[in-house]
Design a protein around this motif. Structure first.
Motif, short mmCIF file in Angstrom:
data_model
loop_
_atom_site.label_atom_id
_atom_site.label_comp_id
_atom_site.label_asym_id
_atom_site.label_seq_id
_atom_site.Cartn_x
_atom_site.Cartn_y
_atom_site.Cartn_z
N VAL A 194 0.87 -1.19 0.00
CA VAL A 194 0.00 0.00 0.00
C VAL A 194 0.90 1.23 0.00
N THR A 195 1.04 1.85 -1.16
CA THR A 195 1.96 2.97 -1.32
C THR A 195 1.22 4.19 -1.86
N PRO A 196 1.77 5.40 -1.66
CA PRO A 196 1.12 6.62 -2.15
C PRO A 196 1.53 7.01 -3.56
N PHE A 197 2.24 6.14 -4.28
CA PHE A 197 2.82 6.51 -5.57
C PHE A 197 1.76 6.98 -6.56
N LEU A 198 0.77 6.13 -6.86
CA LEU A 198 -0.25 6.49 -7.84
C LEU A 198 -1.15 7.61 -7.33
N TYR A 199 -1.45 7.58 -6.04
CA TYR A 199 -2.30 8.62 -5.45
C TYR A 199 -1.64 9.99 -5.58
N ASN A 200 -0.36 10.07 -5.28
CA ASN A 200 0.35 11.35 -5.38
C ASN A 200 0.34 11.89 -6.81
N ASN A 201 0.54 11.00 -7.79
CA ASN A 201 0.54 11.44 -9.18
C ASN A 201 -0.84 11.89 -9.63
N ASP A 202 -1.89 11.22 -9.15
CA ASP A 202 -3.25 11.64 -9.49
C ASP A 202 -3.56 13.01 -8.89
N ARG A 203 -3.10 13.24 -7.67
CA ARG A 203 -3.46 14.45 -6.94
C ARG A 203 -2.60 15.65 -7.31
N LEU A 204 -1.30 15.39 -7.55
CA LEU A 204 -0.36 16.50 -7.74
C LEU A 204 0.16 16.64 -9.16
N GLY A 205 -0.13 15.65 -10.01
CA GLY A 205 0.48 15.63 -11.33
C GLY A 205 1.74 14.78 -11.30
N ILE A 206 2.22 14.41 -12.49
CA ILE A 206 3.33 13.46 -12.57
C ILE A 206 4.60 14.01 -11.92
N ALA A 207 5.01 15.21 -12.29
CA ALA A 207 6.28 15.74 -11.79
C ALA A 207 6.26 15.94 -10.28
#
Length: 406
Positions: free
Chosen positions: A307-320
């Motif tokens: 359970v990691t925040p990787f995909l969630y962070n990209n969805d919320r903040l954008g890829i970069a």
């Protein structure tokens, strides 16, 4: 429409059939012994197929059975077309239906960002497959039409809730003969996820695992049941955390000790156990902080969470910005726990036909067996999604795509 009678060269196997060539390229002037070499071919009756698709992200209502989905085409020489007999659902399918991970997955589908927004639709979900190879790319050497295979395709590709799918030859393996297609479809994604976490992240294998103490949190789901069997096949000592109603299942597949997380505080129960060499966390959240204190410090012990925040962070903040935030989070946790004498890792699914070859040997030896919760017909895919969405799985939810399950 004119039809062409042609010899089709596929992985060194010649098949003579009446076909409608999509691309037929003679090498030069066609003489007596020369043959038409086709890059991709489909029968006239198979230019479309049934598939469950979504045209937008959302709840179960976005699922739609489309009987006119475009038939898949081989685009690369290492690809194969597989006729799917059975597939299964995983939590990631429900999450992808809701739009989770779309930013990262769309970047994988279109790295140069040249396509328009929404170009992934209609999107076919589903990762697992068990079926029969129908066509092979020119560079495929280990498979031929008619081979029964199993595998799991990565999330950025069109999925397996369809009659046919295109997969890389590196993503599939020969199906264990002891399993039916329905049984085989329950294993690839979860066993490969467990394999990636235990082998790639924790460096466990059949040589290093004997005598190791492993704690699995969230043991009754697909990944948990696969991990227990994999570790027991390698000689590890497994302590499983689940609810009491899953005890009989977890003990039956080999767990040495079982803890009911509902009976009393998990922390109090774990204090009575010896420290662990590896902890596999399928739950995340508060269990992460709790579990890390029960590793053996300064012994190479490893905690790995799925359970990691990787995909969630990209969805919320954008890829970069999302990748930067993820990198900071991971590196800070790695350093923090390394100072305490333990390793902190994230685990991710990784498609691998080679790993499935090894897993298949364990299946044939009776060391890994399918754990199936319920089987649905292809017409009831939305009901299967609803079941998976409720959680508390006891194994896998399988979809029988065709009538045959052998």
């Amino acid at each position: 429409m004119n039809h062409t009678l042609a010899w089709r060269l596929v992985s060194g196997v010649k098949i003579n059939h009446l076909c409608t060539p999509r691309i037929a390229i003679p090498s030069k002037a066609v003489t007596g012994s020369q043959q038409v070499r086709e890059f991709s071919t489909s029968y006239k009756r198979s230019t479309v197929m049934p598939a469950w698709v979504i045209d937008k992200y959302g709840s179960n209502e976005v699922l739609r059975l489309n009987n006119n989905t475009e038939f898949p085409i081989i685009h690369y020489p290492n690809e194969v077309i597989v006729k799917i007999n059975a597939t299964s659902l995983n939590p990631i399918d429900v999450n992808m239906r809701n739009g989770y991970g779309s930013a990262s997955l769309n970047m994988s589908r279109d790295p140069l960002n040249v396509k328009t927004t929404g170009c992934e639709f209609p999107l076919v979900l589903g990762r697992d497959l068990s079926g029969v190879v129908m066509e092979c790319g020119l560079n495929v050497r280990y498979f031929k039409p008619g081979d029964q295979v199993w595998g799991a395709v990565p999330p950025w590709k069109q999925g397996t809730l369809a009659e046919f799918v295109v997969a890389s030859g590196n993503e599939i393996s020969m199906k264990p003969k002891s399993l039916s297609h329905t049984e085989a479809a329950s294993l690839p994604y979860v066993t490969l996820t467990a394999w990636a976490a235990l082998v790639n992240s924790c460096r466990l294998n059949k040589q290093k695992c004997p005598g190791k103490r492993i704690l699995i949190i969230g043991a009754s789901g697909g990944v948990g049941t696969a991990a227990i069997q994999l570790l027991k096949a390698w000689g590890g000592h497994v302590t499983a955390v689940c609810s009491e109603d899953a005890f009989s299942l977890i003990k039956d597949i080999g767990a040495d000790e079982v803890i009911d997380y509902k009976a009393e505080k998990l922390e109090e129960q774990l204090k009575s156990k010896q420290p662990f060499d590896v902890i596999l966390d399928n739950v995340g959240g508060t269990t992460e902080k709790l579990a890390l204190q029960f590793l053996k410090p300064w012994s190479g012990a490893t905690y790995v969470t799925l359970v990691t925040p990787f995909l969630y962070n990209n969805d919320r903040l954008g890829i970069a910005d999302g990748m930067m935030r993820t990198g900071v989070t991971l590196s800070s946790k790695v350093v923090k726990h390394l100072c305490k004498g333990v390793h902190y890792r994230w685990g991710f699914f990784s498609p691998s036909g080679q790993s499935l070859d090894e897993i298949g040997l364990l299946v044939e030896n009776g060391q890994i067996r399918p754990v199936i919760d319920e089987i649905f017909p292809f017409s009831e895919v939305p009901k299967a999604f609803s079941k998976v969405e409720k959680g508390h799985a006891r194994g896998k939810t399988v979809i029988r795509v065709t009538e045959s399950s052998k």
